[in-house]
Scaffold this motif. Structure first.
Motif, PDB file in Angstrom:
ATOM      1  N   THR A 153       0.841  -1.201   0.000  1.00 22.84           N
ATOM      2  CA  THR A 153       0.000   0.000   0.000  1.00 22.84           C
ATOM      3  C   THR A 153       0.872   1.245   0.000  1.00 22.84           C
ATOM      4  O   THR A 153       2.046   1.212   0.386  1.00 22.84           O
ATOM      5  CB  THR A 153      -0.928   0.025   1.231  1.00 22.84           C
ATOM      6  N   TRP A 154       0.286   2.361  -0.416  1.00 17.40           N
ATOM      7  CA  TRP A 154       1.045   3.603  -0.556  1.00 17.40           C
ATOM      8  C   TRP A 154       1.586   4.098   0.781  1.00 17.40           C
ATOM      9  O   TRP A 154       2.622   4.756   0.819  1.00 17.40           O
ATOM     10  CB  TRP A 154       0.187   4.681  -1.217  1.00 17.40           C
ATOM     11  N   GLU A 155       0.922   3.781   1.861  1.00 21.02           N
ATOM     12  CA  GLU A 155       1.407   4.246   3.163  1.00 21.02           C
ATOM     13  C   GLU A 155       2.742   3.604   3.538  1.00 21.02           C
ATOM     14  O   GLU A 155       3.434   4.079   4.438  1.00 21.02           O
ATOM     15  CB  GLU A 155       0.361   3.955   4.251  1.00 21.02           C
ATOM     16  N   GLN A 213       2.764   6.187  -8.981  1.00 24.19           N
ATOM     17  CA  GLN A 213       2.040   7.111  -8.090  1.00 24.19           C
ATOM     18  C   GLN A 213       1.055   7.968  -8.877  1.00 24.19           C
ATOM     19  O   GLN A 213      -0.038   8.274  -8.394  1.00 24.19           O
ATOM     20  CB  GLN A 213       3.050   7.991  -7.345  1.00 24.19           C
ATOM     21  N   THR A 268      -2.091   5.239  -9.729  1.00 26.15           N
ATOM     22  CA  THR A 268      -3.010   4.620  -8.750  1.00 26.15           C
ATOM     23  C   THR A 268      -3.151   5.379  -7.439  1.00 26.15           C
ATOM     24  O   THR A 268      -4.083   5.114  -6.680  1.00 26.15           O
ATOM     25  CB  THR A 268      -2.559   3.178  -8.423  1.00 26.15           C
ATOM     26  N   TYR A 269      -2.239   6.293  -7.134  1.00 24.59           N
ATOM     27  CA  TYR A 269      -2.343   7.013  -5.857  1.00 24.59           C
ATOM     28  C   TYR A 269      -3.613   7.871  -5.834  1.00 24.59           C
ATOM     29  O   TYR A 269      -3.899   8.611  -6.771  1.00 24.59           O
ATOM     30  CB  TYR A 269      -1.117   7.917  -5.648  1.00 24.59           C
ATOM     31  N   CYS A 328      -2.854  -2.389  -8.556  1.00 25.72           N
ATOM     32  CA  CYS A 328      -4.231  -2.839  -8.307  1.00 25.72           C
ATOM     33  C   CYS A 328      -4.974  -3.100  -9.619  1.00 25.72           C
ATOM     34  O   CYS A 328      -4.534  -2.710 -10.706  1.00 25.72           O
ATOM     35  CB  CYS A 328      -4.985  -1.799  -7.484  1.00 25.72           C
ATOM     36  N   SER A 346      -6.594   4.197  -5.272  1.00 24.22           N
ATOM     37  CA  SER A 346      -6.581   2.965  -4.503  1.00 24.22           C
ATOM     38  C   SER A 346      -5.534   3.060  -3.401  1.00 24.22           C
ATOM     39  O   SER A 346      -4.558   3.815  -3.518  1.00 24.22           O
ATOM     40  CB  SER A 346      -6.254   1.777  -5.413  1.00 24.22           C
ATOM     41  N   ASP A 347      -5.740   2.319  -2.339  1.00 21.19           N
ATOM     42  CA  ASP A 347      -4.722   2.242  -1.281  1.00 21.19           C
ATOM     43  C   ASP A 347      -3.534   1.411  -1.749  1.00 21.19           C
ATOM     44  O   ASP A 347      -2.442   1.522  -1.195  1.00 21.19           O
ATOM     45  CB  ASP A 347      -5.308   1.595  -0.017  1.00 21.19           C
ATOM     46  N   TYR A 348      -3.785   0.560  -2.764  1.00 18.75           N
ATOM     47  CA  TYR A 348      -2.753  -0.372  -3.217  1.00 18.75           C
ATOM     48  C   TYR A 348      -1.912   0.239  -4.337  1.00 18.75           C
ATOM     49  O   TYR A 348      -2.441   0.897  -5.240  1.00 18.75           O
ATOM     50  CB  TYR A 348      -3.393  -1.675  -3.690  1.00 18.75           C
TER      51      TYR A 348
END
Length: 400
Positions: A237-239, A285, A288-289, A297, A292-294
């Motif tokens: 995930t991006w976090e 980034q 998908t940023y 994805c 989605s959180d992923y």
């Protein structure tokens, strides 16, 4: 006393007797003749002696009987009551309920599946203290004959070992609690073939990355140059992307539709981004940023389905590009072998891969180990840079 009789309209002999307070009538394959009656009388005499001594095995005498399984279970229950010990099924369920708090969800599901599909089916109502080593070995031999899938493949040694592990744990724990000798003593795991390593060469890596569908280029570039497991990159995930520190933090994995902790304690780690991984993630980034959180994805924003990706992207790309057929896990092996070829420190590589020590690294990739002196990933970067320059030069020469 047992009696020998025939049914009206039939010439076949049957035995009429009582076992454990239940009237049983079992047909034989003997016709009603004086010689066969005499023969059956001797069998009955032996049966009755075994019943008195508590040695009678119903299924042995009448293997095709509908009552056989019922009588075995009834006898097992009687034995459990008389000796105050549980059946295998009872103890296996108790053992699982006590142990499951120690396991993550995926491992719990795996063990429960093994217990339900294999162990209880085989040992079920049998009093646990009566299971012998010969029973355990016979069970293991029977697993080798099990087939699955359209091609009727046999269970691998690794799969058989994985089924035997919980059986051994259950029997050993029961032996300690009920004070009998464990039938699992001195039973070793089957030998497994060495991990099949079919890594890509660096030229093959670039051929694949440049030839794969554009929407999967970043995905596979990150796989090849980080050594992440499929479950780790699919659950990324991006976090957990730190662009400032240029690190990918592995805190979770995507397994069978669920986000779960990483495979082992050592799998919690921070993977250093090489320049190509950094650029690929920066480009991803923008795609998908926020949607989605992923990081990678499906169009719905949900994590990728690796079976679907393998079928629709991985294998077709290998075929189109004329690359050797192999599974996608080879991208992880490729990262390890490229780092080794570049001369990176084994300790650094082990930390990037999520291994606790370098032992697995040397055992698995020993033939790829040269003189290693680097420790920081720079040698790998130099190796990739050289390959890119070579490719560009070759392309220019071809165009001229």
């Amino acid at each position: 006393m047992a009696s020998i009789r025939t049914r009206r309209g039939s010439n076949m002999l049957f035995v009429d007797f009582y076992y454990m307070g239940i009237r049983c009538r079992e047909t034989t394959n003997l016709t009603d003749t004086p010689a066969n009656r005499k023969k059956l009388e001797k069998v009955i005499e032996k049966m009755e002696a075994e019943i008195i001594l508590g040695l009678f095995n119903y299924a042995k005498y009448f293997p095709k009987s509908d009552k056989a399984a019922e009588m075995v279970a009834l006898n097992d229950r009687k034995e459990c009551i008389n000796t105050n010990t549980p059946s295998f099924e009872q103890f296996a369920k108790l053992w699982f309920s006590e142990k499951e708090i120690e396991w993550r969800d995926t491992y719990k599901r795996k063990i429960k599946e093994i217990i339900d599909m294999y162990l209880i089916v085989k040992f079920g109502t049998k009093p646990i203290h009566l299971i012998k080593k010969t029973d355990v070995l016979a069970f293991r031999s029977s697993l080798a004959k099990v087939t699955y899938g359209k091609s009727n493949k046999h269970l691998s040694a690794a799969r058989i070992n994985s089924i035997m592990v919980p059986l051994g744990m259950i029997l050993k724990e029961a032996a300690k609690r009920y004070q009998f000798d464990s039938p699992y003593y001195d039973i070793n795991a089957l030998k497994q073939p060495k991990t099949d390593i079919q890594p890509f060469t660096l030229n093959e890596v670039w051929t694949f990355i440049n030839g794969v569908r554009a929407d999967y280029r970043n995905y596979y570039l990150v796989r090849f140059f980080t050594g992440m497991r499929t479950s780790e990159i699919d659950g990324l995930t991006w976090e957990n992307i730190d662009f400032d520190r240029r690190e990918i933090v592995i805190k979770q994995a995507y397994v069978k539709g669920k986000i779960v902790p990483p495979k082992t304690q050592e799998s919690y780690r921070a993977i250093q981004m090489s320049p190509w991984v950094y650029d690929a993630l920066k480009e991803q980034q923008t795609i998908t940023y926020g949607r989605s959180d992923y990081v990678f994805c499906a169009h719905t924003g949900e994590p990728l389905d690796y079976n679907n990706v393998n079928k629709r992207v991985w294998h077709p790309t290998l075929k189109i590009l004329g690359l050797k057929k192999r599974n996608a896990y080879q991208s992880r092996h490729t990262a390890a072998t490229l780092w080794l070829a570049a001369g990176e420190s084994p300790e650094w590589i082990a930390s990037q891969m999520g291994h606790s020590t370098t032992k697995m690294l040397f055992n698995t990739y020993s033939r790829y180990v040269p003189n290693m002196t680097r420790q920081d990933g720079s040698a790998f970067e130099a190796l990739v840079n050289r390959s890119q320059i070579t490719q560009v030069s070759t392309a220019k020469e071809t165009s001229q």
